[in-house]
Design a protein around this motif. Structure first.
Motif: not given
Ligand code: ZN
Length: 242
Positions: A8, A10, A36, A148, A150
């Protein structure tokens, strides 16, 4: 083998670069990413290039799949949808090719990896004891890695009972005879009211995991979010770690 596990990111390249520096000092043999890499953040192309170069295994997350067009934007609401829309027009050809080559699940010897969970590798969150139990029962590997949510987690399952919970920064846990489910937390949009980038180091030979938090230039990422016209809430939350 010592594996640094990140997830993640991002599109937050300042957080990613700080983590790559920190885990270099820990002499990780490999880096695995649980998905992600893009979405929410202002530097999707830089993050894809770094992850493609540095990781030996990378999963696709729901945001990656939305940006690459594999899943519909209608699955996203509010700021997440706005960020996917922005990322779709900002993504370059090399990053798109990288994202299109990723799967939301993977496997290594003794390890099963999912962006979400074994029940739904794209969307499911493992945030309750019940969800953890279903995940253990749907897999057989000694070690299950998920991203996913976090939220950094360390959960064990002895075949009957789930133990463990949130993983604290700098916590080191022996991976004993039970099976374990681990989440490293998020590099680029960390939670737990701790704005530092989260990651973990798994030593597969010594059977230990340690959880880490790394400071980065939050203000630099916030300035990029604002410069690109991404939603202000995405900048504000980074300083709070929520
Ligand atoms: Zn995420």
């Amino acid at each position: 083998m010592r594996v640094a596990v990140i997830s993640d990111i991002h599109g937050n390249s300042h957080a990613l670069e700080a983590v790559l520096d920190a885990l270099g000092a820990e002499a990780a043999d490999e880096i695995w990413c649980l998905g992600d890499t893009v979405g929410y953040g202002p530097e999707p192309n830089r993050c894809c290039a770094l992850v493609a170069e540095r990781t030996t295994l990378c999963l696709a997350g729901n945001h990656d799949l939305a940006v690459s067009g594999a899943i519909s934007l209608e699955e996203f609401n509010g700021d997440a949808a706005a960020a996917v829309r922005w990322t779709r027009q900002a993504i370059d050809a090399a990053s798109l090719e990288f994202l299109r080559g990723l799967s939301p699940l993977g496997r290594r010897e003794g390890v099963e990896l999912f962006h979400g969970s074994p029940l739904d590798p794209i969307w499911d969150y493992v945030l309750s004891e019940e969800a953890a139990r279903r995940s253990f029962e749907a897999t057989s590997a000694p070690l299950v890695l998920v991203g996913h949510s976090h939220v950094a987690l360390v959960l064990s399952f002895d075949g009957a009972r789930i133990a463990g919970g949130l993983a604290a920064a700098d916590e080191a846990v022996p991976l004993g005879n039970e099976r374990f489910l681990l989440n490293p937390g998020s590099v680029g949009q960390p939670r737990g009211k701790d704005p530092r980038a989260a990651w973990m180091l798994v030593d597969l030979d010594a059977a230990t995991v340690s959880f880490h938090r790394t400071e980065y230039a939050v203000g630099a990422t916030q300035a990029e979010i604002r410069a690109r016209g991404l939603p202000e809430a995405l900048a504000l939350r980074l300083a709070l770690g929520v």
